[in-house]
Design a protein around this motif. Structure first.
Motif, mmCIF file in Angstrom:
data_model
loop_
_atom_site.group_PDB
_atom_site.id
_atom_site.type_symbol
_atom_site.label_atom_id
_atom_site.label_comp_id
_atom_site.label_asym_id
_atom_site.label_seq_id
_atom_site.Cartn_x
_atom_site.Cartn_y
_atom_site.Cartn_z
ATOM 1 N N UNK A 1 42.617 51.061 39.169
ATOM 2 C CA UNK A 1 41.605 51.184 38.485
ATOM 3 C C UNK A 1 42.174 49.688 37.667
ATOM 4 N N UNK A 2 41.194 48.689 37.577
ATOM 5 C CA UNK A 2 41.353 47.659 36.609
ATOM 6 C C UNK A 2 40.474 47.617 35.472
ATOM 7 N N UNK A 3 40.332 46.384 34.712
ATOM 8 C CA UNK A 3 39.216 46.705 33.376
ATOM 9 C C UNK A 3 37.829 46.605 33.873
ATOM 10 N N UNK A 4 37.441 46.161 35.017
ATOM 11 C CA UNK A 4 36.183 46.186 35.629
ATOM 12 C C UNK A 4 35.725 46.591 36.986
ATOM 13 N N UNK A 5 36.921 46.894 37.848
ATOM 14 C CA UNK A 5 36.807 47.062 39.306
ATOM 15 C C UNK A 5 37.716 48.350 39.716
ATOM 16 N N UNK A 6 37.212 49.116 40.618
ATOM 17 C CA UNK A 6 38.105 50.166 41.352
ATOM 18 C C UNK A 6 38.535 49.123 42.509
ATOM 19 N N UNK A 7 39.697 48.958 42.839
ATOM 20 C CA UNK A 7 40.485 48.171 43.726
ATOM 21 C C UNK A 7 41.048 49.368 45.031
ATOM 22 N N UNK A 8 40.477 49.172 46.195
ATOM 23 C CA UNK A 8 41.132 50.022 47.338
ATOM 24 C C UNK A 8 41.858 48.986 48.107
ATOM 25 N N UNK A 9 43.193 49.308 48.178
ATOM 26 C CA UNK A 9 44.010 48.740 49.181
ATOM 27 C C UNK A 9 44.022 49.263 50.641
ATOM 28 N N UNK B 1 39.666 45.818 48.906
ATOM 29 C CA UNK B 1 38.059 45.705 48.769
ATOM 30 C C UNK B 1 37.888 46.184 47.142
ATOM 31 N N UNK B 2 37.086 45.495 46.317
ATOM 32 C CA UNK B 2 36.973 45.542 45.085
ATOM 33 C C UNK B 2 35.399 46.211 44.952
ATOM 34 N N UNK B 3 35.456 47.392 43.939
ATOM 35 C CA UNK B 3 34.206 47.807 43.832
ATOM 36 C C UNK B 3 34.011 47.944 42.455
ATOM 37 N N UNK B 4 33.179 47.011 41.950
ATOM 38 C CA UNK B 4 32.640 46.828 40.473
ATOM 39 C C UNK B 4 32.113 48.048 39.843
ATOM 40 N N UNK B 5 32.906 48.522 38.701
ATOM 41 C CA UNK B 5 32.215 49.827 37.932
ATOM 42 C C UNK B 5 31.973 49.261 36.536
ATOM 43 N N UNK B 6 32.224 48.239 36.019
ATOM 44 C CA UNK B 6 31.651 47.820 34.893
ATOM 45 C C UNK B 6 31.331 46.080 35.075
ATOM 46 N N UNK B 7 30.294 45.560 34.520
ATOM 47 C CA UNK B 7 29.787 44.349 34.788
ATOM 48 C C UNK B 7 29.606 43.750 33.281
#
Length: 238
Positions: free
Chosen positions: A6-14, A46-52
């Motif tokens: 989890x980053x500041x804006x995305x959920x990153x799936x490796x 794959x990056x899934x944005x959770x905040x925009x």
């Protein structure tokens, strides 16, 4: 099969290089589909944005709680639980110093740490019983529209899990009515700083401030060139 960050804006799936994953779904705590992503062959991230964070407003906000990443491969599904629970804590406060003059600006800088597992942000900073009456105001809504002196870019406002960030409110609480005391000596002055957070709870810190140095005039008021701020206690608010 897959790792999640989890980053500041995305959920990153490796993903493994040879995985045959065709689709990823992010399921919100209420069971609704928050996002769907088609995975191209050979993709490893794959990056899934959770905040925009837009130009001024933070949008597409996730719902705090237990999420699920659903990995679809060869008609089979695998579910990975992901907790997105921010936990912002006020950890420090200090006088804001002008980089050019090295003098106090009348602002107070607060340090906030995210001890949780989801990103969040401080959207507004106000005061109670501060020397400058206009700084003693109510928290602004909505939380998606940050009202801060710094940072001003919405993307820079967000705190990723495990990170810390400094915030400065619009108002300068350390302004005193003219005429100034001898040597601009005030304090200790006791008052509170209150921070509004995106997901709550908000925080309140009890401050002790002393000033000295030279007075710098601001509209029939003045700011002392030197200030020491101590954060004495912190409490959460609804």
């Amino acid at each position: 099969m897959a790792g999640v960050e989890v980053t500041a804006t995305d959920l990153v799936v490796s993903l493994e290089p040879d995985s045959d994953v065709s689709r990823l779904n992010l399921i919100a705590p209420d069971g609704a589909a928050f996002a769907r992503r088609t995975v191209t062959a050979g993709a490893t991230t794959v990056r899934i944005p959770i905040l925009d964070p837009g130009v001024r407003r933070i949008q597409d906000r996730y719902q705090p709680g237990e999420h699920e990443v659903v990995v679809v491969t060869n008609g089979e599904t695998h579910r990975i639980p992901v907790a997105l629970e921010p936990d912002l804590r006020l950890t420090d406060a200090r006088a804001t110093i002008d980089e050019e003059t090295t003098e106090a600006t009348g602002h107070i800088t607060v340090e906030v740490t995210n001890d949780g597992s989801g990103p969040s942000w401080v959207h507004h900073i106000v005061y109670a019983d501060a020397p400058y009456p206009d700084a003693n105001e109510s928290l602004f809504e909505p939380t998606s529209l940050p009202q801060l002196e710094a940072p001003q870019n919405p993307e820079d406002v967000i705190i990723a899990p495990g990170e810390s960030k400094s915030y400065v409110g619009f108002r300068r609480p350390l302004q005193f009515p003219d005429p100034p005391n001898h040597d601009c000596s005030y304090g200790p002055i006791e008052f509170q700083v209150i921070g509004g957070t995106a997901y709550g709870p908000n925080f309140r810190g009890n401050l002790s401030v002393t000033t000295s140095g030279q007075p710098n005039g601001v509209w029939n008021r003045h700011i002392c060139s030197e200030a020491t701020v101590e954060l004495e206690t912190v409490q959460e608010e609804d």
